[in-house]
Scaffold this active site. Sequence first.
Site: not given
Length: 574
Positions: A201, A477
């Site tokens: 990511c 996260s």
Amino acid sequence: MDANRIDKSRLPSRHVTEGPERAPHRSYLYAMGLTDVQIHQPLVGVATAWNEAAPCNISLQRQAQAVKKGVAANRGTPREFATITVTDGIAMGHAGMKSSLASRDVIADSVELTMRGHSYDAMVAMAGCDKSLPGMMMAMIRLNVPSIFIYGGSILPGRYKGRDIVVQDLFEAVGLHSVGKMDDVTLDEMERVACPSAGSCGGQYTANTMAMVAEAIGLALPYSCGAPAPYEIRDAFCSNAGEQVMELLQQNLRPRDIVTRKAFENAAMTVAATGGSTNAALHLPAMAHEAGIEFDLFDVGEIFRRTPYIGDLKPGGKYVAKDLFEAGGIPLVMKALLDGGFLHGDCMTVTGKTVAENLANVKWNPDQDVVRTTANAISPTGGVVSLRGNLAPDGAIVKVAGLKNLRFVGPARVFDNEEECFHCVDKREFKEGEVLVIRYEGPKGGPGMREMLSTTASLYGQGMGDKVALITDGRFSGATRGFCVGHVGPEAAVGGPIALIEDGDIITLDATTGEISVDVSEEEFARRRVGWTARETEYPTGAIWKYAQQVGTARKGAVTHPGGTAEKHCYADI
């Protein structure tokens, strides 16, 4: 390098390749096509977290071949092996996330066992997704053979209607969709373009945060952790790592010569300076634990407190890892910190040179605005801060990068798992001003200390990111934004104060003063504790049960074994 310069009589692989009694062992190596010369060279483990679960790790198998060429070019014999990974983006928002943090320790354990079982002399460790990075570095420190870390690289940003998008935008789109602000067609179009390449990511989420840690702490070659996965230059970095690990073997320069207390401080500084993932406050103590160094959440938090925030990276900022690499890479961040008087320049690195020596030729790039100087910081305090108070005597952590309001006071709304809270958020059954409390999601209680991105992103997508706060004994996260406090300890499963909170209790969160408190007296807490009983786990067997029995507090990294201080022998010296 002349292979004769390395005395194999003191290396671990002598136990499987040298002497007449090792003829059966050598027969296995001949069966795989190795020559006599290769068998009697140092054996170098090339550990990868390759799998087909997600784009994060998909390119590692190809990159491993470049590492092996580098090892062979410098007269070592590479032996590739793989370990597991759990990819958080796919595990997110359901019971699969209970496997995520546990996978970090399984990765470290499995790499250790493979190295020990086959008596490899050195290692190049390769990782992509969040937990595989600290897992690999924990194994490097634990084994203490000459080692280099290689990151698989970040994903490229997607493009949608003329703008860059990342997976964070998609998680937040779910929130928009849930309140009717996005239609099915738009959501479908975004999901098809958000992740256009291999790689982890793209924002300063956990994978890129820990990649930055790898360079800053000295375990990875300069620039190697910043190049995106699709860039061809990655092959050169991989080949160089293979060659350099043989030089480290010659010099007997080991991970614990590199990862000193000051090196951990350097790593924490780069996390704070770039608004990195709160998960670093879990992984840095776990890595330090492998070296026998005391470095807990409060030590990390103190570094965060005094480090300026200079990297304008998502989720709190504008840019992604590709932009940082093209602006000057991780060394540009480190150079800014060093020139500002923050970084310890005398720490050793896998180049065989110090941090200051590595950065000596790094020039400031005035034609970019991804990274600022410390004199022109976005804020004087790091993008992540630690909290402490009667609600979290063992501490908590919050990312403040991009946060408008640093203080939040409101009544508690209590949930005993993430699913209950997500249902409430999805149905808009909460009220503005509330502090949503998700408990029994800690390392033991989850088990597994789940991340809460689905819930936090949905809140943000609904436009409620700064109108409610959320606290948990679980994790968040690296892509989480908003007033979200994680790692609250002691956790609910062991009777921490978070287990005793009731709906309506007034909670105070202050990222400026470092406060996390609840307006409940010690007497009232004592009364409530009488009626509290530990919850029975839903996982009475298997790997998750095993993890819950072993795991310790989040304050010290949620580790599962006694660590370096209990060590009686070092693998590298067997």
